[in-house]
Write a protein that holds these residues in place. Sequence first.
Motif, PDB file in Angstrom:
ATOM      1  N   UNK A 187      55.087  26.138  37.118  1.00  0.00           N
ATOM      2  CA  UNK A 187      54.288  26.514  38.287  1.00  0.00           C
ATOM      3  C   UNK A 187      55.177  26.953  39.442  1.00  0.00           C
ATOM      4  N   UNK A 188      56.262  26.201  39.686  1.00  0.00           N
ATOM      5  CA  UNK A 188      57.149  26.568  40.798  1.00  0.00           C
ATOM      6  C   UNK A 188      57.902  27.859  40.491  1.00  0.00           C
ATOM      7  N   UNK A 189      58.310  28.004  39.245  1.00  0.00           N
ATOM      8  CA  UNK A 189      59.009  29.234  38.851  1.00  0.00           C
ATOM      9  C   UNK A 189      58.078  30.436  39.003  1.00  0.00           C
ATOM     10  N   UNK A 190      56.855  30.335  38.573  1.00  0.00           N
ATOM     11  CA  UNK A 190      55.889  31.428  38.692  1.00  0.00           C
ATOM     12  C   UNK A 190      55.640  31.777  40.156  1.00  0.00           C
ATOM     13  N   UNK A 191      55.512  30.772  41.003  1.00  0.00           N
ATOM     14  CA  UNK A 191      55.295  31.041  42.423  1.00  0.00           C
ATOM     15  C   UNK A 191      56.479  31.786  43.028  1.00  0.00           C
ATOM     16  N   UNK A 192      57.686  31.362  42.660  1.00  0.00           N
ATOM     17  CA  UNK A 192      58.869  32.085  43.140  1.00  0.00           C
ATOM     18  C   UNK A 192      58.856  33.529  42.674  1.00  0.00           C
ATOM     19  N   UNK A 193      58.566  33.753  41.403  1.00  0.00           N
ATOM     20  CA  UNK A 193      58.581  35.102  40.853  1.00  0.00           C
ATOM     21  C   UNK A 193      57.498  35.981  41.485  1.00  0.00           C
ATOM     22  N   UNK A 194      56.376  35.390  41.853  1.00  0.00           N
ATOM     23  CA  UNK A 194      55.347  36.142  42.555  1.00  0.00           C
ATOM     24  C   UNK A 194      55.814  36.520  43.958  1.00  0.00           C
ATOM     25  N   UNK A 195      56.532  35.617  44.621  1.00  0.00           N
ATOM     26  CA  UNK A 195      57.012  35.895  45.976  1.00  0.00           C
ATOM     27  C   UNK A 195      58.049  37.015  46.002  1.00  0.00           C
ATOM     28  N   UNK A 196      58.864  37.124  44.965  1.00  0.00           N
ATOM     29  CA  UNK A 196      59.858  38.210  44.942  1.00  0.00           C
ATOM     30  C   UNK A 196      59.283  39.491  44.349  1.00  0.00           C
ATOM     31  N   UNK A 197      58.043  39.440  43.879  1.00  0.00           N
ATOM     32  CA  UNK A 197      57.381  40.658  43.418  1.00  0.00           C
ATOM     33  C   UNK A 197      57.654  41.044  41.986  1.00  0.00           C
ATOM     34  N   UNK A 198      58.240  40.151  41.204  1.00  0.00           N
ATOM     35  CA  UNK A 198      58.483  40.473  39.795  1.00  0.00           C
ATOM     36  C   UNK A 198      57.293  40.097  38.915  1.00  0.00           C
ATOM     37  N   UNK A 199      56.533  39.113  39.344  1.00  0.00           N
ATOM     38  CA  UNK A 199      55.320  38.690  38.648  1.00  0.00           C
ATOM     39  C   UNK A 199      54.132  38.924  39.566  1.00  0.00           C
ATOM     40  N   UNK A 200      53.038  39.443  39.022  1.00  0.00           N
ATOM     41  CA  UNK A 200      51.833  39.679  39.806  1.00  0.00           C
ATOM     42  C   UNK A 200      50.966  38.424  39.826  1.00  0.00           C
ATOM     43  N   UNK A 201      50.277  38.225  40.957  1.00  0.00           N
ATOM     44  CA  UNK A 201      49.415  37.052  41.100  1.00  0.00           C
ATOM     45  C   UNK A 201      48.046  37.472  41.628  1.00  0.00           C
ATOM     46  N   UNK A 202      47.009  36.968  40.987  1.00  0.00           N
ATOM     47  CA  UNK A 202      45.639  37.205  41.454  1.00  0.00           C
ATOM     48  C   UNK A 202      44.729  36.156  40.848  1.00  0.00           C
ATOM     49  N   UNK A 203      43.860  35.590  41.692  1.00  0.00           N
ATOM     50  CA  UNK A 203      42.836  34.647  41.235  1.00  0.00           C
ATOM     51  C   UNK A 203      43.424  33.481  40.434  1.00  0.00           C
ATOM     52  N   UNK A 204      44.582  32.989  40.893  1.00  0.00           N
ATOM     53  CA  UNK A 204      45.164  31.822  40.265  1.00  0.00           C
ATOM     54  C   UNK A 204      45.921  32.080  38.987  1.00  0.00           C
ATOM     55  N   UNK A 205      46.137  33.348  38.655  1.00  0.00           N
ATOM     56  CA  UNK A 205      46.785  33.671  37.383  1.00  0.00           C
ATOM     57  C   UNK A 205      47.985  34.594  37.630  1.00  0.00           C
TER      58      UNK A 205
END
Length: 358
Positions: free
Chosen positions: A67-85
């Motif tokens: 969860x923390x890794x995914x949040x970091x990756x979303x903040x740097x723009x490498x992973x997309x985030x929408x609706x909790x996914x």
Amino acid sequence: MSQAQQVDRERLEKFFFRVANQVSAGFNCSLSALGDRLGLYKALADVGPVDSDELAAHTGLHERWLREWLRHQACVGQVEYADGRFGLSPEAKIVLAEEDHAFFFASGFTACTATYPSIPRLPDAFRTGLGLTYDDHGEACACNLERMSGYLQRTELVPKLLPEIDGIVDRLEAGAAVADVGCGSGTALLAMAEAFPASTFTGYDTSTHALDNARRNLAESGVDNVRLVDPSAEPMPDAPMFDLVTTFDVVHDTTHPADLIRAIRGSLKEDGAWVCADIRSFPTFEQNLAEHPMAALLYGFSVTVCMSSGMSTPDGAGLGTLGFNEEVARTMTSDAGFSRFEVLEYGNAMNAYYDIRP
């Protein structure tokens, strides 16, 4: 405070956030290398978009860490985030998860972090001028740099690059003598050996780690027309015996590039060819600063790896990652006795490719 010492608050804040973003990029290299090592980008490409519970179920890894890794990756723009996914865009899938694509570059993170153990030794290099060899960085550096640059050798060398070299494919099919200088883990060497069984191939490299990897890859390949050599024990021949010599991102790394170029010239038949790939760059720093889109990345590699390698002997030339540009290459090859220098149409944002003849 005098007028000369006054600081523009807005510019100060902008510079602060610029530096903060660079610190963030340092953490991102570590965490993205971790994601690459754990297969998280490939997992997201396979099953995303997912939440952290679903990714944990798919990978068998701990949900809270994911969860923390995914949040970091979303903040740097490498992973997309929408609706909790969390998921990867089509472009991110290519760059981060598709290892057999020309634009795959997750290996760049692991190549960067592989240099971290050598950082404590660099202050002495700045004081003495003496750099680190490739082996000084350990096995991980050799492996990850090879992985980062292996797409061309694995996928395009035989079907796309070699046909651009006038007459060379026919000679390879009939039976030619080939040397790959700075062969690394043998990726290019084995691709050519498998494609042209009538030819013989010699791989030269001074890195013990690289040669060990190449021997393992050779044993797994099953080809019997390849020989691996450490040139410190067996130098290149001083008589013309090779029909083709190849170097892939090698010349700028060497301590004595002029000697290497002369050795290639001496070992090449008069009707032979040297296929040289090296980093695409401009003749001046000012041009690299203004026009090269990857100048910061390449100068970073230069200080930590490439220039360091080129200065790992007291008299090392230290060309640096961007130091063997076309202008320098033309001059040095002409000085070594080559008479023909052609820039090949095949190329990419990182490398230029030359067909150099006696």
